[in-house]
Design a protein around this motif. Structure first.
Motif, PDB file in Angstrom:
ATOM      1  N   GLU A 159       0.829  -1.210   0.000  1.00  0.00           N
ATOM      2  CA  GLU A 159       0.000   0.000   0.000  1.00  0.00           C
ATOM      3  C   GLU A 159       0.865   1.262   0.000  1.00  0.00           C
ATOM      4  O   GLU A 159       0.562   2.249  -0.682  1.00  0.00           O
ATOM      5  CB  GLU A 159      -0.926   0.008   1.220  1.00  0.00           C
ATOM      6  CG  GLU A 159      -2.000  -1.073   1.203  1.00  0.00           C
ATOM      7  CD  GLU A 159      -1.539  -2.400   1.780  1.00  0.00           C
ATOM      8  OE1 GLU A 159      -2.398  -3.267   2.036  1.00  0.00           O
ATOM      9  OE2 GLU A 159      -0.313  -2.581   1.994  1.00  0.00           O
ATOM     10  N   LYS A 215       2.481   1.692  -3.413  1.00  0.00           N
ATOM     11  CA  LYS A 215       1.549   2.232  -4.409  1.00  0.00           C
ATOM     12  C   LYS A 215       1.348   3.729  -4.234  1.00  0.00           C
ATOM     13  O   LYS A 215       1.338   4.487  -5.219  1.00  0.00           O
ATOM     14  CB  LYS A 215       0.205   1.509  -4.309  1.00  0.00           C
ATOM     15  CG  LYS A 215      -0.804   1.943  -5.372  1.00  0.00           C
ATOM     16  CD  LYS A 215      -2.055   1.091  -5.354  1.00  0.00           C
ATOM     17  CE  LYS A 215      -2.995   1.476  -6.488  1.00  0.00           C
ATOM     18  NZ  LYS A 215      -4.197   0.622  -6.531  1.00  0.00           N
ATOM     19  N   ASN A 262       2.356   6.684  -7.049  1.00  0.00           N
ATOM     20  CA  ASN A 262       1.430   7.707  -7.542  1.00  0.00           C
ATOM     21  C   ASN A 262       1.950   9.117  -7.279  1.00  0.00           C
ATOM     22  O   ASN A 262       1.754  10.024  -8.102  1.00  0.00           O
ATOM     23  CB  ASN A 262       0.056   7.518  -6.895  1.00  0.00           C
ATOM     24  CG  ASN A 262      -0.662   6.286  -7.410  1.00  0.00           C
ATOM     25  OD1 ASN A 262      -0.453   5.870  -8.548  1.00  0.00           O
ATOM     26  ND2 ASN A 262      -1.490   5.683  -6.578  1.00  0.00           N
ATOM     27  N   THR A 269      -2.750  -3.434 -12.632  1.00  0.00           N
ATOM     28  CA  THR A 269      -2.251  -4.233 -11.516  1.00  0.00           C
ATOM     29  C   THR A 269      -3.384  -5.074 -10.957  1.00  0.00           C
ATOM     30  O   THR A 269      -4.485  -4.564 -10.724  1.00  0.00           O
ATOM     31  CB  THR A 269      -1.688  -3.333 -10.398  1.00  0.00           C
ATOM     32  OG1 THR A 269      -0.604  -2.569 -10.922  1.00  0.00           O
ATOM     33  CG2 THR A 269      -1.183  -4.161  -9.232  1.00  0.00           C
ATOM     34  N   TYR A 296       0.732  -8.900  -5.738  1.00  0.00           N
ATOM     35  CA  TYR A 296       0.242  -8.277  -6.964  1.00  0.00           C
ATOM     36  C   TYR A 296       1.074  -8.691  -8.172  1.00  0.00           C
ATOM     37  O   TYR A 296       2.223  -9.119  -8.051  1.00  0.00           O
ATOM     38  CB  TYR A 296       0.291  -6.746  -6.839  1.00  0.00           C
ATOM     39  CG  TYR A 296      -0.620  -6.194  -5.774  1.00  0.00           C
ATOM     40  CD1 TYR A 296      -1.930  -5.829  -6.067  1.00  0.00           C
ATOM     41  CD2 TYR A 296      -0.172  -6.038  -4.461  1.00  0.00           C
ATOM     42  CE1 TYR A 296      -2.771  -5.307  -5.086  1.00  0.00           C
ATOM     43  CE2 TYR A 296      -0.997  -5.535  -3.479  1.00  0.00           C
ATOM     44  CZ  TYR A 296      -2.302  -5.172  -3.794  1.00  0.00           C
ATOM     45  OH  TYR A 296      -3.121  -4.669  -2.824  1.00  0.00           O
ATOM     46  N   PHE A 307       3.857  -1.105  -9.348  1.00  0.00           N
ATOM     47  CA  PHE A 307       2.981   0.054  -9.124  1.00  0.00           C
ATOM     48  C   PHE A 307       3.496   1.277  -9.874  1.00  0.00           C
ATOM     49  O   PHE A 307       2.716   2.086 -10.381  1.00  0.00           O
ATOM     50  CB  PHE A 307       2.881   0.366  -7.631  1.00  0.00           C
ATOM     51  CG  PHE A 307       2.082  -0.631  -6.844  1.00  0.00           C
ATOM     52  CD1 PHE A 307       0.791  -0.976  -7.220  1.00  0.00           C
ATOM     53  CD2 PHE A 307       2.611  -1.235  -5.712  1.00  0.00           C
ATOM     54  CE1 PHE A 307       0.041  -1.898  -6.506  1.00  0.00           C
ATOM     55  CE2 PHE A 307       1.872  -2.147  -4.974  1.00  0.00           C
ATOM     56  CZ  PHE A 307       0.593  -2.486  -5.371  1.00  0.00           C
TER      57      PHE A 307
END
Length: 441
Positions: free
Chosen positions: A155, A158, A162, A184, A217, A257
């Protein structure tokens, strides 16, 4: 069938999360502050089942003046090759979740936060591109980092990816990158029992914490029927990731990611356990970089002290320095146990040379050598011992060209000799060619 599998995974995940939320920190009064002899660290039990070490609460993120000059030069060298460098100093979990640290630890959040901000400011003042991760300080997301491991969770990876995209999208280089739609997908669950909590369990009479579970993932290209491959193996991406274990551990999926956020391929050259610059040093020595410099280089590292000595192997390579011509000293030595003088500036051939004027070139006949211990002797009756290289380096090929002047205290000293100390019998008989040459000031 797929729906059934996802339902089972979701049920398993919810059950695990419920178990962990109801879990009570083990009663181990003797553990807080105890010295972990194997790691020379002290345990600190946090709130809500968090676990730290004294070292993990460090606030040291300073950049020395010499290191600042090295970073600025590094940036310029990448620019010359058409590569844009983006630095990603990852804030430590102590300033992302300071409320999980017990008052007894005497952790000063404001000092730690301001040191991180000073780190960022210094980099920006050098003209470097720095991704802004400061929004993590005020996050309400409870799972960006592991509770009992210093790494980020997927988390957190990711969110960081971003934030990097938000920074890069306004730079000219982003328009030059080849784009491809990337998605993903979650494809499993992993339970982590960190090394830290394993050591805790040993000291706390087998009473420990539960595993921390997170999703796994994978990436797929939206225009590809293959679910296990994103790009062809021989396709070279415009984006390169250089990082630490935060980037290198596959299950944390940071490169994936990042690829999804950038909508582009990402070649990951990160090295776990290599510290700040091993991935960088290894990459600039690679044929991939020599033949195909990328348009964008993303350099991830947990914010820490940066010293000039870290760049001794990387910068000469980037600057295309060499001792192949006009070396002042050149020797061939077969190593034996003990101290081996591999370069000597004495006798009738003595030349008055300051450390800041020189480059050292050490080339081992054994191409598997990744690191060695070197002693520099000076006319001023001083000597400096240092380790050259790193056990994680893969691309050095036994050949080390480095700048010894990265430490200010040594720059004005006059060079006398180089010595390699051999303690391992397996090194006996290894041939080494050593050159000392001048560099342009």
């Amino acid at each position: 069938m797929k729906c059934l599998i996802w339902v089972l995974l979701l049920t398993f995940s919810l059950t695990i999360n419920a178990q962990q939320s109801n879990y009570t920190t083990p009663e181990c009064e003797v553990i807080n502050g105890i010295d972990d002899n194997n790691q020379n660290k002290k345990f600190i039990q946090g709130l809500d089942n968090w676990l730290f070490t004294e070292k993990q609460l460090s606030v040291n993120t300073e950049i020395s003046d010499d290191a600042a000059s090295m970073l600025a030069e590094l940036n310029q060298q990448f620019k010359k090759r058409g590569s844009t460098l983006i630095l990603v100093p990852v804030p430590r979990r102590n300033i992302v979740y300071p409320h999980k640290i017990p008052v007894s630890a005497n952790f000063d959040f404001e000092i730690a936060k301001n040191k991180y901000l000073d780190h960022i400011t210094t980099l920006k003042q050098l003209g470097l591109h720095v991704a802004d991760l400061t929004s993590m300080f005020s996050t309400k997301q409870s799972q960006l980092f592991f509770k009992r491991d210093f790494h980020w969770r997927p988390e957190g990876a990711k969110v960081t990816a971003n934030l990097i995209k938000e920074y890069v999208k306004d730079l000219p280089v982003y328009q030059q990158i080849k784009k491809q739609q990337v998605l993903t997908h979650s494809n499993g669950i992993y339970g982590l029992e960190s090394k830290l909590q394993k050591r805790f369990k040993i000291h706390c009479q087998d009473q420990g914490y539960p595993k921390e579970y997170h999703k796994l993932y994978q990436n797929v290209s939206s225009d590809s029927e293959a679910e296990n491959a994103l790009f062809e193996e021989d396709e070279i991406s415009d984006v390169v990731l250089l990082g630490t274990s935060f980037s290198a551990i596959p299950r944390l999926h940071f490169a994936g990611f990042l690829s999804e956020a950038m909508q582009a391929g990402v070649d990951n050259y990160s090295v776990a356990g290599g510290g700040l610059v091993v991935a960088l040093t290894q990459y600039v020595h690679s044929t991939e970089f020599k033949n195909n410099p990328p348009k964008l280089i993303i350099w991830e590292y947990p914010a820490t002290n940066i010293k000039a000595s870290m760049f001794a192997l990387a910068l000469p390579k980037l600057e295309d320095k060499s001792c192949d011509l006009d070396s002042v000293i050149s020797t061939n030595v077969q190593l034996k146990l003990g101290e081996n003088i591999v370069a000597y500036n004495g006798g009738e051939d003595f030349k008055k040379m300051k450390q800041k004027q020189l480059l050292f070139d050490v080339n081992f006949g054994n191409k598997a050598v990744k690191e060695f211990k070197l002693t520099t002797h000076f006319v001023e009756n001083r000597k400096i011992n240092r380790k050259i290289g790193h056990s994680r380096l893969q691309e050095m090929d036994g050949h080390f060209l480095f700048d010894p002047s990265v430490i200010t205290a040594e720059q004005e000293l006059h060079f006398l000799a180089l010595a390699i100390n051999v303690t391992d019998p397996e090194w006996v008989g290894t041939k080494v060619t050593t050159k000392v040459c001048s560099k342009e000031l």
